[in-house]
Scaffold this active site. Structure first.
Site, short mmCIF file in Angstrom:
data_model
loop_
_atom_site.label_atom_id
_atom_site.label_comp_id
_atom_site.label_asym_id
_atom_site.label_seq_id
_atom_site.Cartn_x
_atom_site.Cartn_y
_atom_site.Cartn_z
N MET A 21 -6.56 -2.96 -4.32
CA MET A 21 -6.44 -1.79 -3.46
C MET A 21 -7.14 -2.02 -2.12
SD MET A 21 -4.47 0.21 -5.08
CE MET A 21 -4.63 1.60 -3.98
N HIS A 138 -11.47 -2.74 1.55
CA HIS A 138 -10.97 -1.86 0.49
C HIS A 138 -10.48 -0.54 1.08
CE1 HIS A 138 -10.65 0.05 -3.43
NE2 HIS A 138 -10.85 -1.15 -3.96
N HIS A 139 -9.39 -0.05 0.51
CA HIS A 139 -8.79 1.20 0.97
C HIS A 139 -9.74 2.38 0.80
CE1 HIS A 139 -5.62 3.77 2.30
NE2 HIS A 139 -4.65 2.93 2.02
N ALA A 140 -10.73 2.24 -0.08
CA ALA A 140 -11.73 3.31 -0.24
C ALA A 140 -12.60 3.44 1.00
CB ALA A 140 -12.61 3.02 -1.46
N ASN A 306 -9.71 8.02 5.17
CA ASN A 306 -8.27 8.09 4.93
C ASN A 306 -7.77 9.44 5.41
OD1 ASN A 306 -7.66 5.60 3.03
ND2 ASN A 306 -9.60 6.47 2.37
#
Length: 455
Positions: A21, A138-140, A306
């Site tokens: 991810m 990381h997308h987090a 995000n």
């Protein structure tokens, strides 16, 4: 120890070996005039000595990572830059092909959760004298828009500027301080959120009107089953290429549509030809999920987090005529954007959540292979630099985004503008999408067909 927002923890929770991810990107640079054989080694050593590390790049999941690591962030006080910033060389003959194969392998490996969740690879050995940099985070920590904004913050339009920060750094000395909110402001904020939630039924009514009375809105679970909508493995393929932005502009002007509509039509034509090549084109049109940034144009803060909405677009792949496909796409995108404008920001997020909600069940065994997909592919157009940019004297020649794949979504197309070019990055599951590079040929053919149709 800051707690994670739900949107951040979700990306950590659903990650597995088959589903890394992180978002990534490959950049190509031309060395400055007079750069010698030790140029990259010296550049790396200089960047390693830089101390302006953004706090975001010190953030790692709290320990133990298998429990608290989904709930809270911790800060790494002793960042091991030698681990995160790596110097690599391509095997001979040092073509773009070897660079893309190496990028494919890097993009398919998981980040170490015991460290801050990012890596940067400085790559030499290209036979044309250029060098490359592949980075992933990381997308987090960042979505694709944030990651590209971070890259742009390290660039300069001055070819003589040699003070560019490292990819994990910042030109800002410090973030502007924000005052601590008083209790009344928190109450007012909570009241505003409550009022937004009270409008959810209104948003649902608008969506229902569009979908069932007007028959204009593309909804989830209307997409046909394709070879892209299957369970995936962890290995990746990555392909990249650039096209002149002026070619897309001319088609858009002639057809009276947006440049993004033309880009979507390029992708639709390429997907149609690729599926025909594999005898796998469905009768029903493919549906694309098109991410839309929800950030304010006046947002001056440094990129992080995000903030993405999701529109669904009918790609018109059931039409053989490229002009008809373009008209279908333009109409579908206009309908979705019109609805978004009628909704509040919270309602837009809720509608976006509805559009992608079926993906939440994709990790369940057999779900992706035995159910209809919410959409067939993600096609994302991320804003990039509008003019020629440089990084410590090196000219930026290309920015090629590499994105996330999920079960049921074995292919992703992400592009960005870079000066006078549009740079496409295509990420695919190595097992499910054979001969991924063929899509580059089909994209070129699709653009040529659109140019002919728009005359």
């Amino acid at each position: 120890m800051p707690m994670m927002p739900v949107t951040d923890s979700m990306f950590l929770f659903i990650e597995s070996r088959e589903h890394p991810m992180h978002v990534g990107g490959l950049q190509l640079f031309s060395k400055p005039d007079g750069a010698g054989p030790e140029y990259l080694k010296s550049l790396r050593e200089t960047l390693m000595d830089a101390d302006n590390v953004r706090s975001l790049f010190r953030r790692r999941p709290a320990r133990p990572v298998n429990t608290r690591g989904f709930l809270a962030w911790a800060e790494d006080s002793e960042l091991d830059l030698d681990y995160h910033f790596r110097h690599s060389a391509l095997p001979q003959p040092g073509r773009i092909r070897e660079l893309l194969e190496l990028t494919s392998r890097w993009h398919g490996t998981l980040l170490d959760r015991h460290r801050p969740l990012w890596e940067v690879h400085l790559v030499e050995g290209l036979n044309d004298g250029r060098f490359a940099m592949y980075s992933k985070i990381h997308h987090a920590l960042m979505d694709g828009v944030s990651a590209l904004q971070q890259l742009q913050s390290t660039l300069s339009d001055d070819p003589l500027a040699m003070d560019g920060p490292p990819p994990w750094g910042s030109k800002r000395d410090a973030k502007p301080r924000r005052g601590r909110p008083d209790p009344l402001s928190l109450v007012r904020g909570a009241g505003g959120a409550a009022r937004q939630l009270a409008t959810v039924p209104q948003a649902a009514a608008k969506v229902a009107t569009e979908a069932f009375r007007e028959h204009t809105l593309t909804l989830p679970l209307q997409a046909p089953k394709t070879m892209f909508n299957v369970s995936i493995g962890g290995a990746r393929r990555f392909a990249a290429q650039s096209w002149p932005l002026e070619r897309v502009r001319k088609v858009a002007a002639s057809a009276g549509v947006s440049r993004n509509d033309v880009v979507l039509a390029m992708c639709a034509g390429a997907l149609r030809d690729y599926l025909i090549e594999h005898r796998a084109l469905p009768d029903a049109p493919l549906t694309a999920m098109v991410p839309v940034s929800l950030r304010s144009r006046h947002d001056s803060g440094e990129a992080s987090g995000n903030q993405i909405g999701a529109l669904l677009c009918n790609l018109g792949t059931d039409h053989s005529d490229p002009a008809e496909r373009l008209a279908v796409i333009a109409r579908s995108m206009a309908d979705g954007k019109r609805l978004f404008k009628q909704l509040t920001p919270l309602q837009v997020l809720l509608l976006s959540a509805v559009n992608i909600a079926p993906l939440g069940a994709s990790p369940l065994p057999g779900f992706a292979n035995n159910t209809r997909p919410p959409f067939n592919i993600v096609i994302s157009n991320v804003p990039g630099p509008r003019k020629q940019m440089y990084w410590n004297g090196a000219a930026l020649d290309g920015i090629y985004p590499a994105s996330v794949l999920l079960d049921g979504q074995a292919l992703n197309i992400t592009l960005t503008n870079n000066g006078d070019n549009l740079d496409f990055g295509i990420t695919g599951c190595r097992r499910s999408v054979p001969h991924l590079q063929r899509l580059l040929i089909h994209l070129d053919t699709a653009l040529a067909e659109l140019e002919y149709a728009a005359k």
